[in-house]
Structures are given as C-alpha cells and as structure tokens.
Motif scaffolding. Structure first.
Motif, PDB file in Angstrom:
ATOM      1  N   THR A 105       0.845  -1.185   0.000  1.00 25.98           N
ATOM      2  CA  THR A 105       0.000   0.000   0.000  1.00 25.98           C
ATOM      3  C   THR A 105       0.881   1.235   0.000  1.00 25.98           C
ATOM      4  O   THR A 105       1.791   1.350   0.809  1.00 25.98           O
ATOM      5  CB  THR A 105      -0.922   0.008   1.231  1.00 25.98           C
ATOM      6  OG1 THR A 105      -1.736  -1.163   1.190  1.00 25.98           O
ATOM      7  CG2 THR A 105      -1.812   1.231   1.253  1.00 25.98           C
ATOM      8  N   GLY A 106       0.590   2.143  -0.907  1.00 22.22           N
ATOM      9  CA  GLY A 106       1.291   3.416  -0.954  1.00 22.22           C
ATOM     10  C   GLY A 106       0.504   4.454  -0.182  1.00 22.22           C
ATOM     11  O   GLY A 106      -0.719   4.464  -0.210  1.00 22.22           O
ATOM     12  N   VAL A 107       1.218   5.322   0.540  1.00 21.39           N
ATOM     13  CA  VAL A 107       0.595   6.400   1.296  1.00 21.39           C
ATOM     14  C   VAL A 107       1.313   7.688   0.918  1.00 21.39           C
ATOM     15  O   VAL A 107       2.547   7.729   0.902  1.00 21.39           O
ATOM     16  CB  VAL A 107       0.706   6.155   2.820  1.00 21.39           C
ATOM     17  CG1 VAL A 107       0.063   7.282   3.606  1.00 21.39           C
ATOM     18  CG2 VAL A 107       0.089   4.817   3.206  1.00 21.39           C
ATOM     19  N   ARG A 108       0.550   8.727   0.595  1.00 20.00           N
ATOM     20  CA  ARG A 108       1.146  10.022   0.261  1.00 20.00           C
ATOM     21  C   ARG A 108       0.308  11.150   0.848  1.00 20.00           C
ATOM     22  O   ARG A 108      -0.860  10.977   1.190  1.00 20.00           O
ATOM     23  CB  ARG A 108       1.269  10.185  -1.251  1.00 20.00           C
ATOM     24  CG  ARG A 108      -0.053  10.317  -1.962  1.00 20.00           C
ATOM     25  CD  ARG A 108       0.132  10.454  -3.460  1.00 20.00           C
ATOM     26  NE  ARG A 108      -1.164  10.607  -4.122  1.00 20.00           N
ATOM     27  CZ  ARG A 108      -1.336  10.626  -5.420  1.00 20.00           C
ATOM     28  NH1 ARG A 108      -0.290  10.490  -6.217  1.00 20.00           N
ATOM     29  NH2 ARG A 108      -2.533  10.775  -5.945  1.00 20.00           N
ATOM     30  N   ASP A 109       0.897  12.316   0.945  1.00 23.56           N
ATOM     31  CA  ASP A 109       0.248  13.516   1.469  1.00 23.56           C
ATOM     32  C   ASP A 109      -0.626  14.115   0.371  1.00 23.56           C
ATOM     33  O   ASP A 109      -0.138  14.394  -0.733  1.00 23.56           O
ATOM     34  CB  ASP A 109       1.325  14.509   1.896  1.00 23.56           C
ATOM     35  CG  ASP A 109       0.787  15.754   2.575  1.00 23.56           C
ATOM     36  OD1 ASP A 109      -0.423  16.041   2.475  1.00 23.56           O
ATOM     37  OD2 ASP A 109       1.594  16.459   3.208  1.00 23.56           O
ATOM     38  N   SER A 110      -1.890  14.347   0.654  1.00 25.93           N
ATOM     39  CA  SER A 110      -2.795  14.883  -0.360  1.00 25.93           C
ATOM     40  C   SER A 110      -2.441  16.321  -0.741  1.00 25.93           C
ATOM     41  O   SER A 110      -2.812  16.779  -1.818  1.00 25.93           O
ATOM     42  CB  SER A 110      -4.247  14.814   0.108  1.00 25.93           C
ATOM     43  OG  SER A 110      -4.450  15.621   1.255  1.00 25.93           O
ATOM     44  N   LYS A 111      -1.715  17.039   0.117  1.00 27.29           N
ATOM     45  CA  LYS A 111      -1.311  18.405  -0.196  1.00 27.29           C
ATOM     46  C   LYS A 111      -0.070  18.454  -1.077  1.00 27.29           C
ATOM     47  O   LYS A 111       0.221  19.475  -1.689  1.00 27.29           O
ATOM     48  CB  LYS A 111      -1.030  19.194   1.084  1.00 27.29           C
ATOM     49  CG  LYS A 111      -2.223  19.378   1.990  1.00 27.29           C
ATOM     50  CD  LYS A 111      -1.885  20.200   3.225  1.00 27.29           C
ATOM     51  CE  LYS A 111      -0.744  19.709   4.065  1.00 27.29           C
ATOM     52  NZ  LYS A 111      -0.839  18.400   4.664  1.00 27.29           N
ATOM     53  N   ASP A 112       0.701  17.365  -1.107  1.00 24.93           N
ATOM     54  CA  ASP A 112       1.966  17.334  -1.847  1.00 24.93           C
ATOM     55  C   ASP A 112       2.106  15.987  -2.550  1.00 24.93           C
ATOM     56  O   ASP A 112       2.912  15.148  -2.179  1.00 24.93           O
ATOM     57  CB  ASP A 112       3.132  17.568  -0.890  1.00 24.93           C
ATOM     58  CG  ASP A 112       4.464  17.677  -1.593  1.00 24.93           C
ATOM     59  OD1 ASP A 112       4.488  17.780  -2.840  1.00 24.93           O
ATOM     60  OD2 ASP A 112       5.490  17.653  -0.907  1.00 24.93           O
ATOM     61  N   ARG A 113       1.317  15.793  -3.578  1.00 23.43           N
ATOM     62  CA  ARG A 113       1.264  14.500  -4.266  1.00 23.43           C
ATOM     63  C   ARG A 113       2.568  14.128  -4.949  1.00 23.43           C
ATOM     64  O   ARG A 113       2.811  12.968  -5.230  1.00 23.43           O
ATOM     65  CB  ARG A 113       0.115  14.490  -5.260  1.00 23.43           C
ATOM     66  CG  ARG A 113      -1.221  14.542  -4.552  1.00 23.43           C
ATOM     67  CD  ARG A 113      -2.371  14.449  -5.520  1.00 23.43           C
ATOM     68  NE  ARG A 113      -3.602  14.347  -4.773  1.00 23.43           N
ATOM     69  CZ  ARG A 113      -4.677  15.057  -5.027  1.00 23.43           C
ATOM     70  NH1 ARG A 113      -4.676  15.920  -6.026  1.00 23.43           N
ATOM     71  NH2 ARG A 113      -5.750  14.912  -4.303  1.00 23.43           N
ATOM     72  N   ASP A 114       3.424  15.112  -5.217  1.00 27.85           N
ATOM     73  CA  ASP A 114       4.714  14.817  -5.834  1.00 27.85           C
ATOM     74  C   ASP A 114       5.819  14.671  -4.790  1.00 27.85           C
ATOM     75  O   ASP A 114       6.981  14.498  -5.135  1.00 27.85           O
ATOM     76  CB  ASP A 114       5.090  15.914  -6.831  1.00 27.85           C
ATOM     77  CG  ASP A 114       4.159  15.942  -8.027  1.00 27.85           C
ATOM     78  OD1 ASP A 114       3.741  14.854  -8.471  1.00 27.85           O
ATOM     79  OD2 ASP A 114       3.842  17.042  -8.513  1.00 27.85           O
ATOM     80  N   GLY A 115       5.463  14.764  -3.517  1.00 26.28           N
ATOM     81  CA  GLY A 115       6.449  14.758  -2.444  1.00 26.28           C
ATOM     82  C   GLY A 115       6.969  13.388  -2.055  1.00 26.28           C
ATOM     83  O   GLY A 115       7.790  13.277  -1.170  1.00 26.28           O
ATOM     84  N   GLY A 116       6.502  12.355  -2.688  1.00 21.89           N
ATOM     85  CA  GLY A 116       6.978  11.016  -2.378  1.00 21.89           C
ATOM     86  C   GLY A 116       5.882  10.119  -1.847  1.00 21.89           C
ATOM     87  O   GLY A 116       4.808  10.575  -1.450  1.00 21.89           O
ATOM     88  N   VAL A 117       6.167   8.851  -1.871  1.00 23.21           N
ATOM     89  CA  VAL A 117       5.210   7.828  -1.443  1.00 23.21           C
ATOM     90  C   VAL A 117       5.902   6.897  -0.457  1.00 23.21           C
ATOM     91  O   VAL A 117       7.029   6.473  -0.675  1.00 23.21           O
ATOM     92  CB  VAL A 117       4.694   7.010  -2.654  1.00 23.21           C
ATOM     93  CG1 VAL A 117       3.776   5.887  -2.211  1.00 23.21           C
ATOM     94  CG2 VAL A 117       3.983   7.925  -3.643  1.00 23.21           C
ATOM     95  N   LEU A 118       5.229   6.599   0.632  1.00 22.61           N
ATOM     96  CA  LEU A 118       5.693   5.606   1.593  1.00 22.61           C
ATOM     97  C   LEU A 118       5.006   4.296   1.219  1.00 22.61           C
ATOM     98  O   LEU A 118       3.772   4.210   1.228  1.00 22.61           O
ATOM     99  CB  LEU A 118       5.311   6.015   3.007  1.00 22.61           C
ATOM    100  CG  LEU A 118       5.564   4.992   4.111  1.00 22.61           C
ATOM    101  CD1 LEU A 118       7.068   4.740   4.252  1.00 22.61           C
ATOM    102  CD2 LEU A 118       4.978   5.474   5.420  1.00 22.61           C
ATOM    103  N   TRP A 119       5.803   3.278   0.848  1.00 18.73           N
ATOM    104  CA  TRP A 119       5.231   1.969   0.484  1.00 18.73           C
ATOM    105  C   TRP A 119       5.318   1.037   1.684  1.00 18.73           C
ATOM    106  O   TRP A 119       6.375   0.881   2.295  1.00 18.73           O
ATOM    107  CB  TRP A 119       5.957   1.377  -0.725  1.00 18.73           C
ATOM    108  CG  TRP A 119       5.536   2.064  -1.973  1.00 18.73           C
ATOM    109  CD1 TRP A 119       6.212   3.051  -2.622  1.00 18.73           C
ATOM    110  CD2 TRP A 119       4.326   1.864  -2.691  1.00 18.73           C
ATOM    111  NE1 TRP A 119       5.480   3.474  -3.708  1.00 18.73           N
ATOM    112  CE2 TRP A 119       4.323   2.765  -3.776  1.00 18.73           C
ATOM    113  CE3 TRP A 119       3.234   1.013  -2.526  1.00 18.73           C
ATOM    114  CZ2 TRP A 119       3.285   2.835  -4.696  1.00 18.73           C
ATOM    115  CZ3 TRP A 119       2.194   1.087  -3.447  1.00 18.73           C
ATOM    116  CH2 TRP A 119       2.222   1.977  -4.511  1.00 18.73           C
ATOM    117  N   ILE A 120       4.187   0.425   2.020  1.00 16.74           N
ATOM    118  CA  ILE A 120       4.076  -0.449   3.187  1.00 16.74           C
ATOM    119  C   ILE A 120       3.760  -1.860   2.700  1.00 16.74           C
ATOM    120  O   ILE A 120       2.819  -2.054   1.926  1.00 16.74           O
ATOM    121  CB  ILE A 120       2.970   0.068   4.130  1.00 16.74           C
ATOM    122  CG1 ILE A 120       3.298   1.519   4.530  1.00 16.74           C
ATOM    123  CG2 ILE A 120       2.835  -0.830   5.346  1.00 16.74           C
ATOM    124  CD1 ILE A 120       2.178   2.247   5.187  1.00 16.74           C
TER     125      ILE A 120
END
Length: 70
Positions: free
Chosen positions: A34-49
């Motif tokens: 599952t990828g998790v990202r900040d909705s305010k900064d969609r290009d700021g990176g993804v944390l994959w769990i």
C-alpha cells in the motif's frame, strides 16, 4: 518496485470532505503493498508499506488501538 505516484487508484477516507486537504491518500497494489502520500503534496513522495504490515495496521486501527483518549 518504482511506481509512478500519478497512477490511478489513489483514494482518501470516505470521511474526508471535498475541501479538506489535511489527509493522506492510499493506493493498494496487489502483491506490492500500500502506498501512502500527502494529499497536499502529491509529488512529495510515497511511503510503500508491505501487505502484511498494512493488514496489521488496518486491523489495529479498526480496533481503536490508535484512538486518542477523550
């Protein structure tokens, strides 16, 4: 596994209002996690769990393990 975080399939909680930008978005990729990202900064990176870790977290969250005391 690099995945373009602009791919379709990202979602917010059903409890998130349309004007609320204080959320995270998730994307479940079968077999990858599952990828998790900040909705305010969609290009700021993804944390994959990893899948098992996400399942454990989800179960604990549903059981109230992370709820703040009243």
């Amino acid at each position: 596994m690099p995945i373009n975080n602009r791919d379709t399939g990202w979602f917010k909680s059903r409890r998130s209002t349309s004007g609320n930008d204080q959320c995270v978005e998730c994307r479940i990729v079968s077999g990858a996690g599952t990828g998790v990202r900040d909705s305010k900064d969609r290009d700021g990176g993804v944390l994959w769990i990893p899948p098992l870790s996400w399942a454990s977290f989800s179960e604990q969250a549903k059981a109230g393990a992370f709820d703040l005391p009243n």
